[in-house]
Design a protein around this motif. Structure first.
Motif, PDB file in Angstrom:
ATOM      1  N   ASP A 221      55.855  18.281   1.727  1.00  0.00           N
ATOM      2  CA  ASP A 221      56.722  19.192   0.969  1.00  0.00           C
ATOM      3  C   ASP A 221      57.691  19.902   1.909  1.00  0.00           C
ATOM      4  O   ASP A 221      58.597  20.594   1.479  1.00  0.00           O
ATOM      5  CB  ASP A 221      55.872  20.221   0.202  1.00  0.00           C
ATOM      6  CG  ASP A 221      54.857  20.940   1.091  1.00  0.00           C
ATOM      7  OD1 ASP A 221      54.328  20.311   2.034  1.00  0.00           O
ATOM      8  OD2 ASP A 221      54.595  22.130   0.835  1.00  0.00           O
ATOM      9  N   ARG A 222      57.468  19.751   3.187  1.00  0.00           N
ATOM     10  CA  ARG A 222      58.339  20.411   4.158  1.00  0.00           C
ATOM     11  C   ARG A 222      59.410  19.465   4.658  1.00  0.00           C
ATOM     12  O   ARG A 222      59.234  18.249   4.701  1.00  0.00           O
ATOM     13  CB  ARG A 222      57.519  20.903   5.343  1.00  0.00           C
ATOM     14  CG  ARG A 222      56.643  22.063   5.007  1.00  0.00           C
ATOM     15  CD  ARG A 222      56.186  22.713   6.279  1.00  0.00           C
ATOM     16  NE  ARG A 222      55.286  23.823   5.985  1.00  0.00           N
ATOM     17  CZ  ARG A 222      54.489  24.364   6.888  1.00  0.00           C
ATOM     18  NH1 ARG A 222      54.481  23.882   8.120  1.00  0.00           N
ATOM     19  NH2 ARG A 222      53.708  25.372   6.574  1.00  0.00           N
ATOM     20  N   GLU A 223      60.489  20.086   5.102  1.00  0.00           N
ATOM     21  CA  GLU A 223      61.597  19.333   5.644  1.00  0.00           C
ATOM     22  C   GLU A 223      61.157  18.574   6.898  1.00  0.00           C
ATOM     23  O   GLU A 223      60.389  19.095   7.693  1.00  0.00           O
ATOM     24  CB  GLU A 223      62.717  20.310   6.014  1.00  0.00           C
ATOM     25  CG  GLU A 223      64.100  19.717   5.872  1.00  0.00           C
ATOM     26  CD  GLU A 223      65.147  20.774   6.183  1.00  0.00           C
ATOM     27  OE1 GLU A 223      66.052  20.462   6.971  1.00  0.00           O
ATOM     28  OE2 GLU A 223      65.024  21.896   5.645  1.00  0.00           O
ATOM     29  N   GLY A 224      61.649  17.355   7.029  1.00  0.00           N
ATOM     30  CA  GLY A 224      61.383  16.615   8.262  1.00  0.00           C
ATOM     31  C   GLY A 224      60.273  15.591   8.143  1.00  0.00           C
ATOM     32  O   GLY A 224      60.026  14.839   9.087  1.00  0.00           O
ATOM     33  N   ALA A 225      59.615  15.559   6.975  1.00  0.00           N
ATOM     34  CA  ALA A 225      58.494  14.621   6.818  1.00  0.00           C
ATOM     35  C   ALA A 225      58.975  13.169   6.927  1.00  0.00           C
ATOM     36  O   ALA A 225      58.326  12.345   7.581  1.00  0.00           O
ATOM     37  CB  ALA A 225      57.787  14.855   5.484  1.00  0.00           C
ATOM     38  N   ASP A 226      60.129  12.880   6.301  1.00  0.00           N
ATOM     39  CA  ASP A 226      60.635  11.503   6.337  1.00  0.00           C
ATOM     40  C   ASP A 226      60.973  11.079   7.758  1.00  0.00           C
ATOM     41  O   ASP A 226      60.764   9.921   8.131  1.00  0.00           O
ATOM     42  CB  ASP A 226      61.863  11.361   5.436  1.00  0.00           C
ATOM     43  CG  ASP A 226      61.469  11.408   3.960  1.00  0.00           C
ATOM     44  OD1 ASP A 226      60.363  10.897   3.646  1.00  0.00           O
ATOM     45  OD2 ASP A 226      62.226  11.962   3.146  1.00  0.00           O
ATOM     46  N   GLN A 227      61.462  12.030   8.529  1.00  0.00           N
ATOM     47  CA  GLN A 227      61.791  11.722   9.920  1.00  0.00           C
ATOM     48  C   GLN A 227      60.515  11.384  10.710  1.00  0.00           C
ATOM     49  O   GLN A 227      60.488  10.439  11.491  1.00  0.00           O
ATOM     50  CB  GLN A 227      62.521  12.910  10.582  1.00  0.00           C
ATOM     51  CG  GLN A 227      63.092  12.595  11.955  1.00  0.00           C
ATOM     52  CD  GLN A 227      64.075  11.417  11.913  1.00  0.00           C
ATOM     53  OE1 GLN A 227      64.949  11.342  11.046  1.00  0.00           O
ATOM     54  NE2 GLN A 227      63.900  10.471  12.833  1.00  0.00           N
ATOM     55  N   VAL A 228      59.446  12.150  10.451  1.00  0.00           N
ATOM     56  CA  VAL A 228      58.168  11.871  11.123  1.00  0.00           C
ATOM     57  C   VAL A 228      57.686  10.475  10.742  1.00  0.00           C
ATOM     58  O   VAL A 228      57.258   9.700  11.601  1.00  0.00           O
ATOM     59  CB  VAL A 228      57.097  12.933  10.757  1.00  0.00           C
ATOM     60  CG1 VAL A 228      55.748  12.568  11.376  1.00  0.00           C
ATOM     61  CG2 VAL A 228      57.523  14.314  11.217  1.00  0.00           C
ATOM     62  N   VAL A 229      57.823  10.129   9.458  1.00  0.00           N
ATOM     63  CA  VAL A 229      57.411   8.795   8.997  1.00  0.00           C
ATOM     64  C   VAL A 229      58.226   7.718   9.710  1.00  0.00           C
ATOM     65  O   VAL A 229      57.668   6.735  10.209  1.00  0.00           O
ATOM     66  CB  VAL A 229      57.572   8.650   7.464  1.00  0.00           C
ATOM     67  CG1 VAL A 229      57.348   7.205   7.029  1.00  0.00           C
ATOM     68  CG2 VAL A 229      56.614   9.585   6.745  1.00  0.00           C
ATOM     69  N   ARG A 230      59.545   7.919   9.778  1.00  0.00           N
ATOM     70  CA  ARG A 230      60.420   6.922  10.433  1.00  0.00           C
ATOM     71  C   ARG A 230      60.058   6.745  11.907  1.00  0.00           C
ATOM     72  O   ARG A 230      59.933   5.624  12.388  1.00  0.00           O
ATOM     73  CB  ARG A 230      61.900   7.329  10.302  1.00  0.00           C
ATOM     74  CG  ARG A 230      62.533   6.910   8.980  1.00  0.00           C
ATOM     75  CD  ARG A 230      64.058   6.997   9.048  1.00  0.00           C
ATOM     76  NE  ARG A 230      64.514   8.379   9.230  1.00  0.00           N
ATOM     77  CZ  ARG A 230      64.720   9.233   8.221  1.00  0.00           C
ATOM     78  NH1 ARG A 230      64.515   8.854   6.978  1.00  0.00           N
ATOM     79  NH2 ARG A 230      65.140  10.450   8.466  1.00  0.00           N
ATOM     80  N   ASP A 231      59.883   7.865  12.592  1.00  0.00           N
ATOM     81  CA  ASP A 231      59.524   7.805  14.023  1.00  0.00           C
ATOM     82  C   ASP A 231      58.214   7.056  14.215  1.00  0.00           C
ATOM     83  O   ASP A 231      58.097   6.178  15.061  1.00  0.00           O
ATOM     84  CB  ASP A 231      59.368   9.226  14.599  1.00  0.00           C
ATOM     85  CG  ASP A 231      60.705   9.932  14.724  1.00  0.00           C
ATOM     86  OD1 ASP A 231      61.750   9.258  14.550  1.00  0.00           O
ATOM     87  OD2 ASP A 231      60.712  11.157  14.978  1.00  0.00           O
ATOM     88  N   LEU A 232      57.273   7.441  13.398  1.00  0.00           N
ATOM     89  CA  LEU A 232      55.934   6.844  13.502  1.00  0.00           C
ATOM     90  C   LEU A 232      56.002   5.345  13.227  1.00  0.00           C
ATOM     91  O   LEU A 232      55.413   4.536  13.947  1.00  0.00           O
ATOM     92  CB  LEU A 232      55.002   7.547  12.510  1.00  0.00           C
ATOM     93  CG  LEU A 232      53.514   7.235  12.552  1.00  0.00           C
ATOM     94  CD1 LEU A 232      52.936   7.522  13.929  1.00  0.00           C
ATOM     95  CD2 LEU A 232      52.782   8.071  11.502  1.00  0.00           C
ATOM     96  N   ARG A 233      56.746   5.000  12.186  1.00  0.00           N
ATOM     97  CA  ARG A 233      56.836   3.586  11.813  1.00  0.00           C
ATOM     98  C   ARG A 233      57.436   2.756  12.927  1.00  0.00           C
ATOM     99  O   ARG A 233      56.953   1.661  13.244  1.00  0.00           O
ATOM    100  CB  ARG A 233      57.653   3.427  10.519  1.00  0.00           C
ATOM    101  CG  ARG A 233      57.735   1.979  10.055  1.00  0.00           C
ATOM    102  CD  ARG A 233      58.100   1.861   8.594  1.00  0.00           C
ATOM    103  NE  ARG A 233      57.043   2.348   7.717  1.00  0.00           N
ATOM    104  CZ  ARG A 233      57.219   3.112   6.653  1.00  0.00           C
ATOM    105  NH1 ARG A 233      58.430   3.536   6.341  1.00  0.00           N
ATOM    106  NH2 ARG A 233      56.196   3.478   5.913  1.00  0.00           N
ATOM    107  N   SER A 234      58.479   3.288  13.552  1.00  0.00           N
ATOM    108  CA  SER A 234      59.119   2.503  14.611  1.00  0.00           C
ATOM    109  C   SER A 234      58.172   2.313  15.793  1.00  0.00           C
ATOM    110  O   SER A 234      58.147   1.242  16.400  1.00  0.00           O
ATOM    111  CB  SER A 234      60.432   3.155  15.055  1.00  0.00           C
ATOM    112  OG  SER A 234      60.169   4.387  15.668  1.00  0.00           O
TER     113      SER A 234
END
Ligand code: GTP
Ligand code: MG
Length: 338
Positions: A221-234
């Motif tokens: 629910d917080r900002e930046g979650a999608d970025q964490v997912v993208r970083d992790l995925r890469s």
């Protein structure tokens, strides 16, 4: 609550009592383990206390429990402090209970010398489950005894396993540096991350990508979650190989339960993968090896501790100090005296 309460119906054979350590317990290990197996919460609690206190009766407890273990699915949750492990545990608990599972929860805090304290907040978070007869919630801390939690945690898992838990959730703080390596204890290890917790990925890169079977990016629910997912995925994709489990990434809001179904599904997929590949029994054998090692090392340390004032040590110290003997050779001689 301890299981020391009613003693009217307890057998009184001295050999079978749970030691003289308990003030009025005197309940036989046989009866205690039987009651734990039938799921009596106080017996389960009492047995875990025996584990925590490194009771001399543990040997017999372990012997009696052994034939009843190996059934529970063990799910580890780990991640940085405050990432949402306890909240996620509680949310998973709700889901598992809805699926009719009997669930044990073990919150392990290697840094704390006592149970309670830091874990008090967890109790509040878990309160909705407190009266559920098919849920056991227990926190453990090292209490500073020899060998710490390295051997105690697997023994507590055994108690919950023998008590008929279908699933055991185990929460530990931190990755890698922890005395209690959750990845070594669980069938499936869930690593939690969250946005806004410093440079999480960078900080965690070293350790977590080796231990996560499933990743949960909590606080979605917080900002930046999608970025964490993208970083992790890469990062995960970098290490991906054919035929090797590729850890799924699930977004969750543990507070509201959002995404928790996806998390359960990811855990189940991993479980199926473990079974199909034979990795489940391989992991369990590895776990048993570590368990034996931890107990053996603790025993050695105890014996060695007794040798602290040993006459040999006195004279060996003198020899080494005088330069007549090197410390390695001296250590060999001391070990030979074990
Ligand atoms: N916004 C938001 N807050 C959350 C979420 N999940 C947990 N929190 C909050 O984050 C804080 C820490 O949650 P815990 O579940 O105690 O985290 P933890 O990882 O168990 O913490 P430690 O056991 O202290 O390491 C609490 O205030 C939770 O209410 C979430 O999905 N979104
Ligand atoms: Mg917690």
């Amino acid at each position: 609550v301890t299981a020391d309460g009613d003693e009217t119906d307890a057998p009184t054979s001295v050999r079978e009592t749970v030691g003289r350590r308990t003030s009025r317990g005197q309940r036989s290990v046989a009866e205690l383990t039987e009651r734990a197996q039938s799921g009596e919460p106080r017996a389960v609690a009492r047995l875990i206390s025996l584990v925590e206190d490194a009771s001399p009766s543990l040997r017999e407890v372990a012997e009696r429990l052994a034939p009843h273990t190996g059934r529970a699915q063990i799910i580890g949750l780990t991640g940085a402090p405050g990432v949402g492990k306890s909240t996620s545990t509680s949310a998973l608990l709700t889901g598992l209970r809805q699926a009719g599972k009997r669930v044990g929860v073990l919150a392990v805090d290697p840094s704390s010398p006592f149970s309670g304290g830091a874990l008090l907040g967890d109790r509040v978070r878990m309160q909705e489950h407190a009266t559920d007869a098919d849920v056991y919630i227990r926190s453990m801390a090292s209490r500073g005894h020899l060998g710490g939690l390295a051997w105690a945690t697997p023994q507590a898992l055994r108690v919950l396993d023998a008590a008929g838990c279908d699933v055991i959730l185990i929460e530990t703080v931190g990755v890698g540096q922890s005395e209690v390596d959750v990845a070594g204890l669980a069938d499936t290890t869930v690593v939690l991350l969250a946005p806004g917790m410093g440079d999480g990925i960078q900080a965690a890169k070293a350790g977590i990508l080796e231990i996560g079977d499933v990743y949960a990016v909590n606080k979605a629910d917080r900002e930046g979650a999608d970025q964490v997912v993208r970083d992790l995925r890469s990062v995960i994709n970098l290490g991906a190989r054919d035929g090797v489990w590729r850890p799924p990434i699930v977004k969750t809001v543990a507070q509201t339960g959002e995404g928790v179904d996806d998390l359960m599904e990811a855990i189940e997929k991993h479980r199926a993968h473990l079974e199909e590949t034979g990795e489940l029994s391989a992991r369990r054998r590895r776990r048993a090896r570590r368990e034996i090692e931890a107990i053996a090392l603790t025993t050695l340390r105890e014996r060695f501790g007794d040798l602290g004032g040993h006459a040999d040590l006195e004279s060996l110290g003198a020899e080494v100090a005088a330069g007549r003997l090197d410390p390695y050779a001296a250590a060999d001689r001391l070990l030979a005296a074990l």
